[in-house]
Each structure stands twice: as structure tokens, then as C-alpha cells.
Design a protein around this motif. Structure first.
Motif, PDB file in Angstrom:
ATOM      1  N   CYS A  60       3.935  -2.462   9.203  1.00  0.00           N
ATOM      2  CA  CYS A  60       4.740  -1.239   9.237  1.00  0.00           C
ATOM      3  C   CYS A  60       3.877   0.007   9.491  1.00  0.00           C
ATOM      4  O   CYS A  60       4.170   0.818  10.358  1.00  0.00           O
ATOM      5  N   THR A  61       2.792   0.139   8.728  1.00  0.00           N
ATOM      6  CA  THR A  61       1.938   1.313   8.885  1.00  0.00           C
ATOM      7  C   THR A  61       0.885   0.986   9.949  1.00  0.00           C
ATOM      8  O   THR A  61       0.060   0.108   9.747  1.00  0.00           O
ATOM      9  N   GLN A  62       0.931   1.677  11.087  1.00  0.00           N
ATOM     10  CA  GLN A  62       0.008   1.345  12.177  1.00  0.00           C
ATOM     11  C   GLN A  62      -1.002   2.452  12.439  1.00  0.00           C
ATOM     12  O   GLN A  62      -1.880   2.300  13.271  1.00  0.00           O
ATOM     13  N   VAL A  95      -4.658   8.455   1.338  1.00  0.00           N
ATOM     14  CA  VAL A  95      -4.746   8.010   2.725  1.00  0.00           C
ATOM     15  C   VAL A  95      -4.223   6.574   2.836  1.00  0.00           C
ATOM     16  O   VAL A  95      -4.776   5.654   2.236  1.00  0.00           O
ATOM     17  N   ASP A  96      -3.145   6.437   3.583  1.00  0.00           N
ATOM     18  CA  ASP A  96      -2.481   5.144   3.751  1.00  0.00           C
ATOM     19  C   ASP A  96      -3.002   4.512   5.039  1.00  0.00           C
ATOM     20  O   ASP A  96      -2.820   5.058   6.124  1.00  0.00           O
ATOM     21  N   LEU A  97      -3.657   3.363   4.892  1.00  0.00           N
ATOM     22  CA  LEU A  97      -4.276   2.725   6.055  1.00  0.00           C
ATOM     23  C   LEU A  97      -3.417   1.568   6.557  1.00  0.00           C
ATOM     24  O   LEU A  97      -2.683   0.952   5.777  1.00  0.00           O
ATOM     25  N   ALA A 125       5.660   7.902   1.929  1.00  0.00           N
ATOM     26  CA  ALA A 125       5.051   6.989   2.907  1.00  0.00           C
ATOM     27  C   ALA A 125       6.099   5.960   3.309  1.00  0.00           C
ATOM     28  O   ALA A 125       6.888   5.516   2.472  1.00  0.00           O
ATOM     29  N   PHE A 126       6.080   5.563   4.579  1.00  0.00           N
ATOM     30  CA  PHE A 126       7.112   4.663   5.075  1.00  0.00           C
ATOM     31  C   PHE A 126       6.828   3.223   4.646  1.00  0.00           C
ATOM     32  O   PHE A 126       5.733   2.705   4.822  1.00  0.00           O
ATOM     33  N   VAL A 127       7.878   2.611   4.082  1.00  0.00           N
ATOM     34  CA  VAL A 127       7.768   1.255   3.535  1.00  0.00           C
ATOM     35  C   VAL A 127       8.707   0.348   4.302  1.00  0.00           C
ATOM     36  O   VAL A 127       9.796   0.763   4.689  1.00  0.00           O
ATOM     37  N   LYS A 170       0.824  -1.221   0.000  1.00  0.00           N
ATOM     38  CA  LYS A 170       0.000   0.000   0.000  1.00  0.00           C
ATOM     39  C   LYS A 170       0.857   1.269   0.000  1.00  0.00           C
ATOM     40  O   LYS A 170       0.677   2.163  -0.823  1.00  0.00           O
ATOM     41  N   SER A 171       1.790   1.329   0.950  1.00  0.00           N
ATOM     42  CA  SER A 171       2.613   2.535   1.064  1.00  0.00           C
ATOM     43  C   SER A 171       3.481   2.692  -0.186  1.00  0.00           C
ATOM     44  O   SER A 171       3.701   3.803  -0.682  1.00  0.00           O
ATOM     45  N   THR A 172       3.948   1.568  -0.708  1.00  0.00           N
ATOM     46  CA  THR A 172       4.792   1.604  -1.909  1.00  0.00           C
ATOM     47  C   THR A 172       4.019   2.132  -3.111  1.00  0.00           C
ATOM     48  O   THR A 172       4.531   2.930  -3.893  1.00  0.00           O
TER      49      THR A 172
END
Ligand SMILES: Nc1nc2c(ncn2[C@@H]2O[C@H](COP(=O)(O)OP(=O)(O)OP(=O)(O)O)[C@@H](O)[C@H]2O)c(=O)[nH]1
Ligand SMILES: [Mg+2]
Length: 200
Positions: free
Chosen positions: A63-65, A79-81, A55-57, A41-43
Motif C-alpha cells: 500500500c505505501t510505496q 516517517v512511514d516507509l 497514514a493510508f492503511v 506500519k501505517s496503522t
């Protein structure tokens, strides 16, 4: 090489009370990225804007909390969930995340499109099917992106994409790959169409 867009991190939300008001985001339409942990997702969000590190990968799932909001030039908000389905996260935390994600999906008026990501190697898994049914039940528009297609041979790609498509009732599926840039242009077109429904 993908075009680089001006994009900025706006803020993170750990609970619904922290979802940013329109005054903070600029009030633009929101596109949310949903899917299992580690699916990319972030990628994909980074690939869309042409930044590697917005976005942090991480290779480590979970990873994404938090829910992270990014604003792109022109007003669109990405929006990164947090991902679901990562077994090593304690049950209590997964329940909190689920509630956070559900509240976002149910209450967010600016939300125009959900991008549901599936790992092209694995296809639909139970939690993905639940999410899809949930989105359909709540009438949230979504598209499905099959990620990491660069990791498949041409033959596997054809077979796996067909298997994903079979569960889609004719809905749209976008094969994507961050390293090759495949699908990025098509995803932009889909986003554009949602925001300009009367234009061809
Ligand atoms: N080969 C390949 N690797 C990818 C692709 N997309 C993501 N990855 C890798 O998959 C891993 C997970 O990517 P993330 O973008 O952090 O995944 P995520 O869905 O945001 O994960 P969570 O934040 O844990 O939910 C990283 O090592 C990425 O480099 C892709 O299209 N191709
Ligand atoms: Mg992530």
C-alpha cells in the motif's frame, strides 16, 4: 482511548532528492517505521498519534510505496516507509524501493530511531533478519515491535514473543496492537527516551 495529537502530513518522497530539508520538516528528530508489507506500519503510526486515517492503511500489501513524512505536535517527525517482501511487486520496483529505503537510512541525519515491525504471528523472517543486521552494521538504533498481538491467544502470544526475543541479544521488543492500543504508551516512552537520553 488514546490521546489525539496534532499531526500533519508533510510530504512524500519517491527518490532521495525529494527527502525534505530541515526547513520543511522543522528539523525535529525522525522516527522511521520499517517492516514487511502489510505488517502494520501505517496503522501503528496512526495509533501513535491517535488518528485513524493520517497514514493510508490497506488490507492489500504494498500500500505505501513512497516515503511519507508526518510532523507531530512538538516537532517530532514520523516517517512511514514502503514495506518489503511483497512478492507481487516486480523485481525492478523492489530494487528501487530498497535503494530508496537504504539511502534514507544511511543519509538521514535527523533519523534517531527505527521501529522494526514484525508480525507477531510470523516472527522473524529472512528479510527482517537482513534488515536487523544491516541496521546493526550501520549503527542505526532500532526497537522491534511485534504487531497484531490481538490476533493471538494468550498462549501463542507468550510463545511467539519468546521466539522473537531469542534472536534479539537482549534488545527491546514491544508487543503492539492497533485495535486494543496495546504498546502505544510504551512506544512513546521509548521514543521519548531516545530524544532525552540523560533523563530517567
Ligand atoms: N488485527 C490487527 N490488524 C492490524 C493491526 N495493524 C494493522 N492491521 C491490519 O493490517 C493491514 C495492513 O496494515 P497497514 O498499516 O496498511 O500495513 P503496512 O505495514 O503499512 O503495509 P504497506 O504499506 O503495504 O507496507 C490492514 O488491514 C490493517 O488494518 C493490528 O495491530 N491488529
Ligand atoms: Mg503502509
Amino acid at each position: 482511548m488514546a490521546r489525539k495529537l496534532e499531526a500533519q502530513f508533510l510530504m512524500s518522497a519517491a527518490k532521495p532528492e525529494q527527502f525534505p530539508p530541515a526547513a520543511k520538516t522543522g528539523g525535529g528528530p525522525e522516527v522511521a517505521f520499517l517492516g514487511r508489507s502489510n505488517v502494520g506500519k501505517s496503522t501503528l503510526l496512526n495509533a501513535l498519534v491517535g488518528h485513524k486515517n493520517l497514514a493510508f492503511v490497506s488490507a492489500r500489501p504494498g500500500c505505501t510505496q513512497l516515503i511519507n513524512f508526518y510532523r507531530v505536535d512538538g516537532g517530532l517527525v514520523l516517517v512511514d516507509l514502503p514495506g518489503y517482501g511483497y512478492a507481487k511487486v516486480p523485481g525492478e520496483i523492489t530494487a528501487d524501493w530498497q535503494q530508496l529505503i537504504e539511502r534514507y537510512l544511511l543519509e538521514r541525519e535527523a533519523l534517531q530511531l527505527c521501529v522494526v515491525l514484525l508480525d507477531a504471528r510470523r516472527g522473524w523472517m529472512d528479510k527482517d533478519r537482513l534488515l536487523k543486521e544491516w541496521l546493526e552494521h550501520h549503527r542505526r538504533p532500532y526497537v522491534v515491535a511485534a504487531t497484531k498481538v490481538d490476533k493471538l491467544t494468550a498462549r501463542e502470544r507468550t510463545e511467539n514473543l519468546a521466539a522473537i526475543q531469542r534472536e534479539m541479544n537482549g534488545g527491546e521488543i514491544l508487543p503492539v496492537s492497533a485495535p486494543t492500543g496495546r504498546g502505544v504508551r510504551e512506544l512513546w516512552q521509548t521514543i521519548w527516551k531516545i530524544n532525552n537520553p540523560n533523563k530517567k
